[in-house]
Design a protein around this motif. Sequence first.
Motif, mmCIF file in Angstrom:
data_model
loop_
_atom_site.group_PDB
_atom_site.id
_atom_site.type_symbol
_atom_site.label_atom_id
_atom_site.label_comp_id
_atom_site.label_asym_id
_atom_site.label_seq_id
_atom_site.Cartn_x
_atom_site.Cartn_y
_atom_site.Cartn_z
ATOM 1 N N VAL A 180 7.960 -0.683 6.246
ATOM 2 C CA VAL A 180 7.538 -2.078 6.281
ATOM 3 C C VAL A 180 7.230 -2.506 7.708
ATOM 4 C CG1 VAL A 180 9.947 -2.845 6.460
ATOM 5 C CG2 VAL A 180 8.233 -4.431 5.581
ATOM 6 N N LEU A 181 6.258 -3.389 7.830
ATOM 7 C CA LEU A 181 5.970 -4.045 9.111
ATOM 8 C C LEU A 181 5.878 -5.541 8.857
ATOM 9 C CD1 LEU A 181 5.010 -4.148 12.120
ATOM 10 C CD2 LEU A 181 2.684 -3.948 11.240
ATOM 11 N N HIS B 52 3.843 -3.641 3.313
ATOM 12 C CA HIS B 52 4.967 -2.948 2.671
ATOM 13 C C HIS B 52 4.429 -1.754 1.901
ATOM 14 C CE1 HIS B 52 8.897 -2.290 1.070
ATOM 15 N NE2 HIS B 52 9.357 -3.402 1.618
ATOM 16 N N ARG B 53 5.044 -0.609 2.113
ATOM 17 C CA ARG B 53 4.612 0.595 1.406
ATOM 18 C C ARG B 53 5.407 0.786 0.120
ATOM 19 N NH1 ARG B 53 4.740 5.567 5.374
ATOM 20 N NH2 ARG B 53 3.522 6.547 3.696
ATOM 21 N N TYR B 54 4.831 1.564 -0.801
ATOM 22 C CA TYR B 54 5.558 2.007 -1.978
ATOM 23 C C TYR B 54 5.289 3.507 -2.137
ATOM 24 C CZ TYR B 54 0.978 1.677 -4.248
ATOM 25 O OH TYR B 54 -0.333 1.837 -4.560
ATOM 26 N N GLN C 78 0.830 -1.212 0.000
ATOM 27 C CA GLN C 78 0.000 0.000 0.000
ATOM 28 C C GLN C 78 0.855 1.249 0.000
ATOM 29 O OE1 GLN C 78 -1.902 -1.057 3.780
ATOM 30 N NE2 GLN C 78 -0.800 0.588 4.825
ATOM 31 N N GLU C 79 0.259 2.353 -0.450
ATOM 32 C CA GLU C 79 0.990 3.618 -0.483
ATOM 33 C C GLU C 79 0.902 4.323 0.876
ATOM 34 O OE1 GLU C 79 0.135 5.867 -3.968
ATOM 35 O OE2 GLU C 79 1.899 7.155 -3.683
ATOM 36 N N HIS D 75 17.711 12.445 1.324
ATOM 37 C CA HIS D 75 16.613 13.368 1.642
ATOM 38 C C HIS D 75 15.254 12.691 1.523
ATOM 39 C CE1 HIS D 75 19.563 16.714 0.224
ATOM 40 N NE2 HIS D 75 19.877 16.211 1.406
ATOM 41 N N ALA D 76 15.155 11.714 0.630
ATOM 42 C CA ALA D 76 13.894 10.993 0.431
ATOM 43 C C ALA D 76 14.186 9.784 -0.441
ATOM 44 C CB ALA D 76 12.857 11.889 -0.248
ATOM 45 N N MET D 77 13.246 8.867 -0.503
ATOM 46 C CA MET D 77 13.387 7.766 -1.452
ATOM 47 C C MET D 77 12.019 7.394 -2.004
ATOM 48 S SD MET D 77 14.097 4.421 0.844
ATOM 49 C CE MET D 77 12.675 3.364 1.086
ATOM 50 N N THR D 78 12.066 6.815 -3.196
ATOM 51 C CA THR D 78 10.824 6.367 -3.819
ATOM 52 C C THR D 78 10.942 4.873 -4.082
ATOM 53 O OG1 THR D 78 10.458 8.520 -4.839
ATOM 54 C CG2 THR D 78 9.291 6.637 -5.799
ATOM 55 N N LEU D 79 9.943 4.137 -3.617
ATOM 56 C CA LEU D 79 9.911 2.697 -3.849
ATOM 57 C C LEU D 79 8.913 2.408 -4.968
ATOM 58 C CD1 LEU D 79 9.854 1.042 -0.323
ATOM 59 C CD2 LEU D 79 11.654 0.875 -2.059
ATOM 60 N N GLU D 80 9.410 1.723 -6.005
ATOM 61 C CA GLU D 80 8.539 1.290 -7.086
ATOM 62 C C GLU D 80 8.380 -0.224 -6.966
ATOM 63 O OE1 GLU D 80 9.652 3.022 -10.873
ATOM 64 O OE2 GLU D 80 8.963 1.227 -11.921
ATOM 65 N N HIS D 81 7.240 -0.744 -7.382
ATOM 66 C CA HIS D 81 7.089 -2.201 -7.308
ATOM 67 C C HIS D 81 6.287 -2.707 -8.488
ATOM 68 C CE1 HIS D 81 2.866 -3.042 -5.728
ATOM 69 N NE2 HIS D 81 2.890 -1.744 -5.896
#
Lengths: 153, 153, 83, 83
Positions: free
Chosen positions: B92-93, B80-82, B5-6, B45-51
């Motif tokens: 993540v949890l 898990h987030r994206y 999920q976002e 500074h930040a990150m982006t997760l793509e899946h």
Amino acid sequence: MIRVQEHDFDPGAEIAQLTVGNTAIGGVCSFVGLVRDFAGDGAVHAMTLEHYPGMTERQLEAIAAEARRRWPLDATLVIHRYGRLEPGDRIVLVACASAHRDAAFEACRFLMDWLKTKAPFWKKEESADGARWVEAKASDDEATRKWAENKDG
Amino acid sequence: MIRVQEHDFDPGAEIAQLTVGNTAIGGVCSFVGLVRDFAGDGAVHAMTLEHYPGMTERQLEAIAAEARRRWPLDATLVIHRYGRLEPGDRIVLVACASAHRDAAFEACRFLMDWLKTKAPFWKKEESADGARWVEAKASDDEATRKWAENKDG
Amino acid sequence: MKILYFAWLKEKTGVSEEDIHLPDGVTDVAGLVAWMKGRGPGFAEAFTDEAVVRCAVNQDHVDGAHPVTDRDEVAFFPPVTGG
Amino acid sequence: MKILYFAWLKEKTGVSEEDIHLPDGVTDVAGLVAWMKGRGPGFAEAFTDEAVVRCAVNQDHVDGAHPVTDRDEVAFFPPVTGG
């Protein structure tokens, strides 16, 4: 931080609080211990945890400090309840925050193993046969011994 | 249960939900992964997760099922987030509930090691130098290999 | 000296906490235990199996040879069973 | 067939998802990759280093010898970096 208390706690709030303002932390490993409805061979209706106020806190502080010496931790939290508890109730929360997940996992497990065997708590279980004091278990002593052997590892 | 999920999640509520109505559970080991403000040699500074929607969920279901085969677990949860995340944000949890704390700890660590290396996520980090895609790390591959070797253990 | 009893030691002696004067001739934990046994049936029963009675002096675990004084806090309890 | 691109493969090709007909003569992943390289500069650059391009067919990781058909969902992406 160490807390020994009779009332319940909120694991999510505690875990979130642990990392506030520290963005070097990569993760938090935590363990929430619950009262089970069985022990050994029989059903358990409730249990009462007695402790030695003062000595308990001193020993928990000491073992948390030991964990921080052994692993690179940003924060440690131990909350342990005493008094009468029923199946499903929370007993204990251990949380370790670190930049590295291995350190968080290992420190959390080390603290839980210690708590289950060495912390000055005495447990009285209530079953259909009445209430009885629980005797110390050999298997738990072994878990703690494992950590003692790895002291330099 | 598996969720990709976002939006953010509430670890305390999720952990509590996992054990509702099952008083055979002795404990829940969980790990909350957070965005760190550094990676390797520099500030992030930040990150982006793509899946890969669909494949991600299938793979997470499969690894959670593998954990349940290897250890006596009452419940497993992976969230898990994206999307774009900043330092301190939850990513993540993983939570594993069991009658036995060893099983809960080991399964949780197994799942986290897998997630950090094998889950179909790609990470783009933003630093003062701009944004760049992260390359796979050898050390994480080793952590996963360790579990593969212990497959019959 | 202050004496504390926990778990079944508290139940068998019927005492959770008390202040006593260091008994004549008692200088260590073993001597204190021997004196306890003579205080009555509840105490005798509580201290029968010395192998399972643990002692802390001023909140540190000690063995029978550890000295005791009138200013100490002494606690007797069974082996801990953890949380 | 449906083709998906992720991470820098998406950026270099400029495509995130497309539907194409299975090109003539292409029967496996390696053949599809060779065909991709001839689609233009962006595709050529994306598929230059075949050693780092991963492929999934119908959401399973596969190697170059894996067959492809017109009904497949094929995805190209770099090695995963985890969460």
